[in-house]
Design an enzyme around this catalytic site. Structure first.
Site, short mmCIF file in Angstrom:
data_model
loop_
_atom_site.label_atom_id
_atom_site.label_comp_id
_atom_site.label_asym_id
_atom_site.label_seq_id
_atom_site.Cartn_x
_atom_site.Cartn_y
_atom_site.Cartn_z
N GLU A 92 0.82 -1.21 0.00
CA GLU A 92 0.00 0.00 0.00
C GLU A 92 0.86 1.27 0.00
OE1 GLU A 92 -4.14 -1.44 1.99
OE2 GLU A 92 -2.64 -0.63 3.35
N GLU B 183 -7.09 -7.57 -0.52
CA GLU B 183 -7.50 -7.50 0.88
C GLU B 183 -8.99 -7.22 0.94
OE1 GLU B 183 -5.35 -4.74 3.29
OE2 GLU B 183 -3.39 -5.63 2.88
#
Length: 654
Positions: free
Chosen positions: A186, A264
């Site tokens: 991320e 995710e």
């Protein structure tokens, strides 16, 4: 044992997909088919339905159990991080033993017929201490983490040159079960947007792992711009409350062709001390999964089994204020913290079975649970009584207080000591300016507890004392920031404390090795300490007790206690914070306890106030959402299922 030739793992992987073909040794491959927006495994169309499990949050003896339950749920892959700080505690010192044996975990996954999606960082977030980065990086205070800073890149290069060759034999095309590897984590949410750094990482992975392995990135939708990189496959993350169509449409701007991937998909959420236990409804999670599978997307569910932040390993967030993450990482996941299947697991299995074959046969039953107690703990003594044992090398002296990092204290506690230079007759304000307490400070004058200073709190204490009075400040590292734009989260007293108008100087720093003392307690001749009439402040309590017969998993309940740390037979269970909640019990795996009448020992370090009856109890159910204001008879009847409160989903942060 690492795979030695391609055929040795192939038979294990056959049940993974109805479309999986028998490949020749030289045809093993996992690639992106951009013409048909799909993956190909050994030339056949393939979609993974994966779940996250962190080996570093699950004791090694329980790995096989958790993986078997994940496979039974219909998953054909698992996804997990590799925390750098878990394996390189000091520069150039590596640990891959016991619960850190990464290769053993890969082998357990292969035995469970599970492919692997690996996320080695170097940064992982994961609500883990400093996002997996080792705190010794901060010994160079000006280092710019997660950038092309030469100091940071040199440390990363050194680490990956140890880690990546270990996993190379486990790449799928080499006969292993690793089908893809994530680069960074991320990165678009970090704010640095340093493409030179990302290109350096991509080049390092290619140099050490070759060109065949699929490399990818993961970002929330708002982070795709700075987190994606040409040559790395772009994936996204979001939860059931988010707009799937909108987010996948945005993803197509960065990855026009190839399979859609949610790396995710949140089955639950993390907990912070002082906030409600987070849950996600079964219906919302299953509906979102089914909608993605209908699109042909590959999905990883984060988390499928959360586990526990044992010891001091929890991370923290900064969302307007510092928020420390709880010891429990239950996550409201399909498999509970104790490894038990939940209704969410069975509902997800039903959804998966609509799209691919799931294993037949019964699921292993929940582990046996037990109740013990209540047990009355005995006062051992004040923490200050054991200072010579807790810091055998003696103090470090400095005019101004030094940080944990400066004295090479990674986690846990450090005691700061100075002496009053003049008598203070009236209560005088005492504080640390510029939010300089990281993270909690327990203040004592001549051994008498005065109160607590806490990060992001503007409270002051009011002290009195004679000239020469001993001022002790025990500082607790509550976990370094694991997500956000600044991971350089120094710990300790970042500014010199002020008493009245006087800046206090001439400090002694005692880096405390509490775990060493607790582990070897029975070998030591402990000094005597006069028992205070009303014990308060950092104080040790303990109790030895037998368990007649066999043992089961259990949950340690500490009603009336305030905040501290717990050890069972020398093993650091983690932090409790009964007064703040929401977590009220600590998970105790049965293998930590001695059965059949052998003596077990529980040790508590209570940091603030002790209940009138210093008792604890082992329960057969967890309490993950409660506060100490509930009556004990009520609190014992509650469980995480009956005390849950949903919160808005967040797009990213892992």
């Amino acid at each position: 044992m690492a795979p030695k030739k391609p055929s040795c793992l192939r038979s294990l992987l056959l049940p993974l997909s109805l479309t999986l073909l028998l490949p020749q040794a030289d045809t093993r491959s996992f690639i992106v088919d951009r013409d048909h927006d799909r993956f190909l495994l050994d030339g056949a169309p393939f979609r993974y339905v994966s779940g996250s499990l962190h080996y570093f949050r699950v004791p090694r003896v329980l790995w096989a159990d958790r993986l078997l339950k994940m496979r039974w749920s219909g998953l054909n892959a698992i996804q997990f991080y590799v925390p750098w700080n878990y394996h390189e505690p000091q520069p150039g010192v590596y640990n891959f033993n016991g619960s850190r044996d990464l290769i053993a975990f890969l082998n357990e996954a292969a035995l469970a017929n599970l492919l692997v999606i690996l996320r080695p960082g170097p940064y992982i977030c994961a609500e883990w201490e400093m996002g997996g980065l080792p705190s010794w990086l901060l010994r160079k205070p000006e280092i710019r983490l997660r950038t092309s800073d030469p100091d940071f890149l040199a440390a990363v290069d050194s680490w990956f040159k140890v880690l990546l060759p270990k996993i190379y034999p486990w790449l799928y095309h080499n006969g292993g079960n690793i089908i893809s590897i994530q680069v960074e984590n991320e990165y678009g949410s970090y704010g640095a947007c340093d493409f030179s750094y990302m290109r350096h990482l991509a080049g390092l992975f290619r140099a050490l792992l070759g060109e065949k392995i699929l490399l990818f990135t993961t970002d929330g939708p708002e982070g795709l711009k700075c987190g994606s990189l040409q040559g790395l496959y772009t994936t996204v993350d979001f939860g059931p409350a988010d707009n799937m169509t909108k987010i996948f449409t945005l993803l197509r701007k960065y990855e026009p062709h190839g399979p859609l991937v949610n790396s995710e998909y949140y089955t639950g959420w993390l907990d912070y001390w002082g906030q409600n236990h987070s849950t996600r409804s079964v219906s919302a999670v299953t509906k979102g999964l089914e909608n993605m599978l209908k699109l042909g997307a590959s999905v990883n569910m984060y988390m499928f089994h959360g586990g526990t932040n044992f010891g001091y390993w929890n991370g923290a967030d900064k969302k307007g204020r510092f928020l420390s993450i709880t010891t429990s990482y239950d996550y409201d996941a399909p498999i509970s913290e104790a490894g038990d299947p939940t209704p969410k697991l069975f509902a997800l299995r039903d959804v998966i079975s609509k799209f691919q074959e799931v294993p037949l046969g019964p699921l292993p039953p929940p582990s046996p649970k037990m109740m013990v107690g209540p047990l009355t703990l005995h006062l051992v003594g004040h923490l200050l009584a054991f200072l010579d044992l807790l810091c055998p090398s003696g103090p470090i002296r400095s005019i101004l207080p030094m940080t944990f990092e400066a004295v090479k204290q990674d986690r846990g506690f450090m005691l700061y000591r100075t002496y009053m230079t003049h008598t203070i007759f009236e209560p005088t304000p005492f504080w640390v300016p510029n939010n300089g307490v990281h993270d909690r400070a327990y203040v004592m004058v001549d051994g008498v507890f005065q109160g607590v200073l806490e990060r992001n709190m503007r409270d002051k204490l009011f002290l009195m004392g004679k000239v020469g009075s001993k001022l002790d400040i025990l500082v607790e590292n509550m976990g370094r920031l694991s997500f956000g734009s600044n991971s350089s989260d120094f710990k300790g007293l970042l500014e010199p404390p002020i008493l009245g108008q006087t800046i206090l100087t001439q400090w002694m720093m005692f880096p405390l090795k509490i775990d060493n003392l607790v582990k070897w307690w029975f070998l030591l001749q402990l000094p005597k300490w006069p028992y205070p009439q009303a014990p308060s402040g950092p104080t040790f309590y303990s109790k030895t007790f037998p368990i007649l017969g066999s043992v089961g998993d259990t949950f340690l309940h500490l009603p009336g206690w305030t905040k501290g740390q717990v050890w069972i037979n020398g093993f650091n269970l983690g932090r409790y914070w009964t007064k703040r909640g929401p977590q009220q019990t600590l998970y105790v795996p049965r293998f930590l306890l001695f059965p059949r009448g052998a003596l077990n020992k529980i040790t508590l370090l209570e940091l603030e106030n002790v209940p009138l009856q210093p008792q604890v109890q082992f329960l057969d159910k967890p309490i993950l959402n409660s506060t100490s204001t509930l009556h004990r008879t009520h609190i014992n009847s509650l469980s995480a299922d009956t005390l849950s409160a949903s919160e808005p989903m967040e797009l990213s942060g892992h």
